[in-house]
Scaffold this motif. Structure first.
Motif, PDB file in Angstrom:
ATOM      1  N   GLU A  88       0.821  -1.209   0.000  1.00 39.99           N
ATOM      2  CA  GLU A  88       0.000   0.000   0.000  1.00 39.99           C
ATOM      3  C   GLU A  88       0.857   1.262   0.000  1.00 39.99           C
ATOM      4  O   GLU A  88       0.541   2.243  -0.670  1.00 39.99           O
ATOM      5  N   ARG A  89       1.942   1.236   0.761  1.00 42.01           N
ATOM      6  CA  ARG A  89       2.828   2.399   0.766  1.00 42.01           C
ATOM      7  C   ARG A  89       3.483   2.566  -0.605  1.00 42.01           C
ATOM      8  O   ARG A  89       3.618   3.694  -1.112  1.00 42.01           O
ATOM      9  N   LYS A  91       2.271   1.760  -3.445  1.00 42.40           N
ATOM     10  CA  LYS A  91       1.246   2.330  -4.323  1.00 42.40           C
ATOM     11  C   LYS A  91       1.184   3.842  -4.133  1.00 42.40           C
ATOM     12  O   LYS A  91       1.081   4.602  -5.108  1.00 42.40           O
ATOM     13  N   HIS A  92       1.261   4.288  -2.888  1.00 43.61           N
ATOM     14  CA  HIS A  92       1.237   5.725  -2.600  1.00 43.61           C
ATOM     15  C   HIS A  92       2.504   6.399  -3.150  1.00 43.61           C
ATOM     16  O   HIS A  92       2.434   7.490  -3.726  1.00 43.61           O
TER      17      HIS A  92
END
Length: 194
Positions: A88-89, A91-92
């Motif tokens: 998720e990080r 992706k950010h």
């Protein structure tokens, strides 16, 4: 984002000892990716340190043993290969808040000046780093790791390089506070003479 993105890097490069056995030439980064890394580190809000790397990059350097100032280095990084060990990080980090990889899939570094110390084992490599569509002059602090023949009949040289970048200098809009304004980038590369 650890020591110099790039890069560096990336990359980086050229200086060496004045020993008689030193060989000039063009060196390509090891294609197996087993002996090269571009890593970064940045503070997270001042409470912890985030570490990551870029898994895909390529480059080459030219080394001139007779006149190290004539040496040069070029590095290209696939920015979508950013890897902080958290999906998720990552992706950010790929989003418009940071690297904006859909619009700027590559970062590049091309040297413009190489200044070698008297001992020939350290150098300052200045060049143009393009990241997120912005080009800035950066300087890499480079250490010669070593050079010589490998077990397969080739000749190799290895370098470590470091630098520090201000996120806002490259148009990165995400603001995580004063402790997170800069990222350290490190490039460690092994080149094989062509």
């Amino acid at each position: 984002m650890k020591k110099t993105l790039l890069a560096s890097a990336v990359t980086l490069a050229m200086m060496g000892t004045a020993s008689a056995d030193q060989h000039s030439g063009t060196y390509a980064f090891d294609k197996k990716d087993a002996h090269q890394f571009i890593t970064f580190e940045i503070s997270h809000l001042g409470y912890s340190t985030l570490y990551g790397r870029f898994n895909e990059f390529d480059g080459q350097f030219t080394f001139d043993a007779d006149n190290p100032a004539n040496s040069s280095v070029e590095v290209t990084i696939d920015t979508a290969s950013v890897d902080s060990n958290h999906a998720e990080r990552d992706k950010h980090l790929r989003s418009e808040d940071f690297l904006y990889v859909d619009e700027y899939p590559r970062a590049t570094f091309k040297s413009t000046e190489v200044v070698v110390n008297d001992d020939g084992d350290e150098a300052e490599v200045t060049g143009d780093l393009t990241l997120r569509g912005v080009t800035r002059e950066v300087t890499l602090d480079v250490d010669l790791v070593g050079h010589g023949e490998d077990p397969w009949g080739g000749y190799r040289m290895g370098f470590d390089a470091q630098t520090e970048l201000r996120l806002e200098d490259f148009g990165i809009p995400m603001d995580l506070g004063p402790a997170s304004e800069t990222v350290k980038l490190e490039i460690s590369v092994e080149g094989i003479r062509q």
